[in-house]
Design a protein around this motif. Structure first.
Motif, PDB file in Angstrom:
ATOM      1  N   ALA A   1     -64.164  10.998  30.716  1.00  8.51           N
ATOM      2  CA  ALA A   1     -65.129  11.610  29.805  1.00  8.51           C
ATOM      3  C   ALA A   1     -66.540  11.429  30.335  1.00  8.51           C
ATOM      4  O   ALA A   1     -67.349  12.373  30.328  1.00  8.51           O
ATOM      5  N   ARG A   2     -66.841  10.240  30.820  1.00  3.85           N
ATOM      6  CA  ARG A   2     -68.178   9.995  31.367  1.00  3.85           C
ATOM      7  C   ARG A   2     -68.437  10.886  32.584  1.00  3.85           C
ATOM      8  O   ARG A   2     -69.511  11.470  32.728  1.00  3.85           O
ATOM      9  N   GLU A   3     -67.440  11.009  33.444  1.00  5.29           N
ATOM     10  CA  GLU A   3     -67.589  11.819  34.663  1.00  5.29           C
ATOM     11  C   GLU A   3     -67.790  13.296  34.343  1.00  5.29           C
ATOM     12  O   GLU A   3     -68.575  13.986  35.010  1.00  5.29           O
ATOM     13  N   SER A   4     -67.101  13.794  33.312  1.00  2.00           N
ATOM     14  CA  SER A   4     -67.119  15.227  33.015  1.00  2.00           C
ATOM     15  C   SER A   4     -68.160  15.606  31.962  1.00  2.00           C
ATOM     16  O   SER A   4     -68.308  16.789  31.653  1.00  2.00           O
ATOM     17  N   GLY A   5     -68.858  14.627  31.413  1.00  2.00           N
ATOM     18  CA  GLY A   5     -69.829  14.921  30.368  1.00  2.00           C
ATOM     19  C   GLY A   5     -69.198  15.178  29.014  1.00  2.00           C
ATOM     20  O   GLY A   5     -69.837  15.750  28.120  1.00  2.00           O
ATOM     21  N   ALA A   6     -67.953  14.755  28.839  1.00  2.00           N
ATOM     22  CA  ALA A   6     -67.235  14.943  27.574  1.00  2.00           C
ATOM     23  C   ALA A   6     -67.385  13.688  26.711  1.00  2.00           C
ATOM     24  O   ALA A   6     -68.087  12.743  27.056  1.00  2.00           O
ATOM     25  N   GLY A   7     -66.711  13.697  25.581  1.00  2.00           N
ATOM     26  CA  GLY A   7     -66.775  12.569  24.658  1.00  2.00           C
ATOM     27  C   GLY A   7     -65.406  12.182  24.155  1.00  2.00           C
ATOM     28  O   GLY A   7     -64.404  12.865  24.415  1.00  2.00           O
TER      29      GLY A   7
ATOM     30  N   ALA B   1     -64.607  17.082  23.577  1.00  2.00           N
ATOM     31  CA  ALA B   1     -64.253  15.712  23.194  1.00  2.00           C
ATOM     32  C   ALA B   1     -62.785  15.689  22.795  1.00  2.00           C
ATOM     33  O   ALA B   1     -62.175  16.736  22.528  1.00  2.00           O
ATOM     34  N   LEU B   2     -62.240  14.484  22.714  1.00  2.00           N
ATOM     35  CA  LEU B   2     -60.825  14.273  22.429  1.00  2.00           C
ATOM     36  C   LEU B   2     -60.682  13.108  21.468  1.00  2.00           C
ATOM     37  O   LEU B   2     -61.356  12.081  21.622  1.00  2.00           O
ATOM     38  N   THR B   3     -59.810  13.245  20.470  1.00  3.16           N
ATOM     39  CA  THR B   3     -59.482  12.096  19.631  1.00  3.16           C
ATOM     40  C   THR B   3     -58.420  11.255  20.332  1.00  3.16           C
ATOM     41  O   THR B   3     -57.461  11.789  20.903  1.00  3.16           O
ATOM     42  N   VAL B   4     -58.594   9.931  20.289  1.00  2.00           N
ATOM     43  CA  VAL B   4     -57.677   9.021  20.967  1.00  2.00           C
ATOM     44  C   VAL B   4     -57.346   7.838  20.062  1.00  2.00           C
ATOM     45  O   VAL B   4     -58.137   7.454  19.201  1.00  2.00           O
TER      46      VAL B   4
ATOM     47  N   THR C   1     -55.524  16.160  31.055  1.00  2.00           N
ATOM     48  CA  THR C   1     -55.135  17.358  30.302  1.00  2.00           C
ATOM     49  C   THR C   1     -56.303  17.927  29.507  1.00  2.00           C
ATOM     50  O   THR C   1     -56.466  19.153  29.421  1.00  2.00           O
ATOM     51  N   TYR C   2     -57.125  17.049  28.940  1.00  2.00           N
ATOM     52  CA  TYR C   2     -58.163  17.500  28.012  1.00  2.00           C
ATOM     53  C   TYR C   2     -59.583  17.273  28.508  1.00  2.00           C
ATOM     54  O   TYR C   2     -60.521  17.867  27.973  1.00  2.00           O
ATOM     55  N   LEU C   3     -59.768  16.419  29.505  1.00  2.00           N
ATOM     56  CA  LEU C   3     -61.118  16.004  29.886  1.00  2.00           C
ATOM     57  C   LEU C   3     -61.480  16.337  31.326  1.00  2.00           C
ATOM     58  O   LEU C   3     -62.606  16.064  31.745  1.00  2.00           O
ATOM     59  N   ARG C   4     -60.545  16.884  32.094  1.00  2.00           N
ATOM     60  CA  ARG C   4     -60.869  17.337  33.446  1.00  2.00           C
ATOM     61  C   ARG C   4     -61.456  18.738  33.358  1.00  2.00           C
ATOM     62  O   ARG C   4     -60.896  19.630  32.717  1.00  2.00           O
TER      63      ARG C   4
END
Length: 281
Positions: free
Chosen positions: A144-150, A125-128, A113-116
């Motif tokens: 996150a690693r695949e998409s360059g997110a955090g 980035a997303l708080t978890v 939902t948030y990282l694709r």
């Protein structure tokens, strides 16, 4: 800075160029009322549009609180989608404050939902929440690693209730919060200039010298402004890790609205105060 760069590298660049500040976007009913807006979808749209237009090209990081948009149903989520797209288009980094945490395919769905990258709510980035076990976050860590997110993992939060879980001591003598910090340090090992897996650590917690906060990753620090912490407190709370702190200010900036110039002035003042405190540390 290319959007293909890992989140940690993009975050370091954004804070160095725009100033070390995260502005929370929290359109709760009392704030809408203070702005002279109704607590309805029109008020939400007006508030969000004003914040985005005033600050999107000025501030390094934005943290919209998903719940305050979700409470208006699908129309509220549509406002959030537009805000995320507009903030990112203007060069701001978006940390979605959704605090998702589950297991298996459900956690994978939250991550998508948030990282694709092609998701309507894709965020930097997303708080978890890791309190079903850090391993439950693996789908989010991997995507996150695949998409360059955090990610920002709840580790030492500022709410008083958090201590009963986060300060609880395991059989090995380490607290749960310290254990989460250790997992994040392992994720960030070798990353430069900074890893992409961060922790949420409250700026109001006082002396944290017994915790290893230098995880080679960002520390999202709520509590500046209305909750009582000040930029001058950051070196004392975070010690040697202070340069990687992402101070979050919500009401301290948003109460200056709805005037766009006043919003910009408030954000610039906080960013300057944080920079001065970090430089003096």
């Amino acid at each position: 800075m290319s959007p293909q760069e890992p989140f940690g590298a993009r975050l370091r660049h954004a804070m160095d160029t725009r100033g070390p500040l995260c502005v929370g976007i929290d359109p709760h009913a009392s704030l809408l009322a203070a702005w002279g807006l109704n607590d309805d979808i029109q008020g939400l749209e007006s508030f969000t549009r004003t914040v985005v237009e005033a600050l999107a090209d000025q501030v390094a990081v934005f943290k919209p609180q998903s719940a305050f948009f979700e409470r208006f149903g699908s129309r509220g989520v549509a406002v959030l989608e537009r805000a995320v797209a507009d903030l990112r288009a203007a060069g701001g980094l978006v940390v979605m404050d959704a605090k998702r945490g589950d297991i298996g395919s459900t956690m994978a769905a939250y991550a998508e939902t948030y990282l694709r990258k092609d998701a309507p709510l894709f965020s930097d980035a997303l708080t978890v929440s890791p309190y079903l076990g850090y391993g439950s976050l693996k789908p989010a860590v991997d995507l996150a690693r695949e998409s360059g997110a955090g990610l920002f993992v709840l580790a030492l939060t500022s709410n008083p209730e958090g201590a009963e879980v986060q300060r609880a001591v395991r059989a090995d003598g380490r607290s749960i919060g310290a254990t989460m910090l250790g997992h994040l340090a392992a994720e960030n090992a070798g990353a430069a200039p900074m890893g992409s897996y961060g922790a949420v650590v409250g700026a109001t917690l006082g002396d944290l010298s017994t915790f290893e906060l230098d995880i080679n990753g960002p520390l999202l620090a709520p509590g500046i402004g209305a909750q009582g912490a000040t930029p001058a407190d950051l070196p004392r709370v975070f010690g040697a890790a202070v340069r990687n702190v992402v101070p979050n200010v919500s009401r301290g900036v948003l109460k200056a609205g709805p005037d766009a110039g006043a919003l910009r002035d408030a954000a610039a003042r906080f960013a300057d105060e944080v920079r001065a405190a970090v430089d003096a540390a």
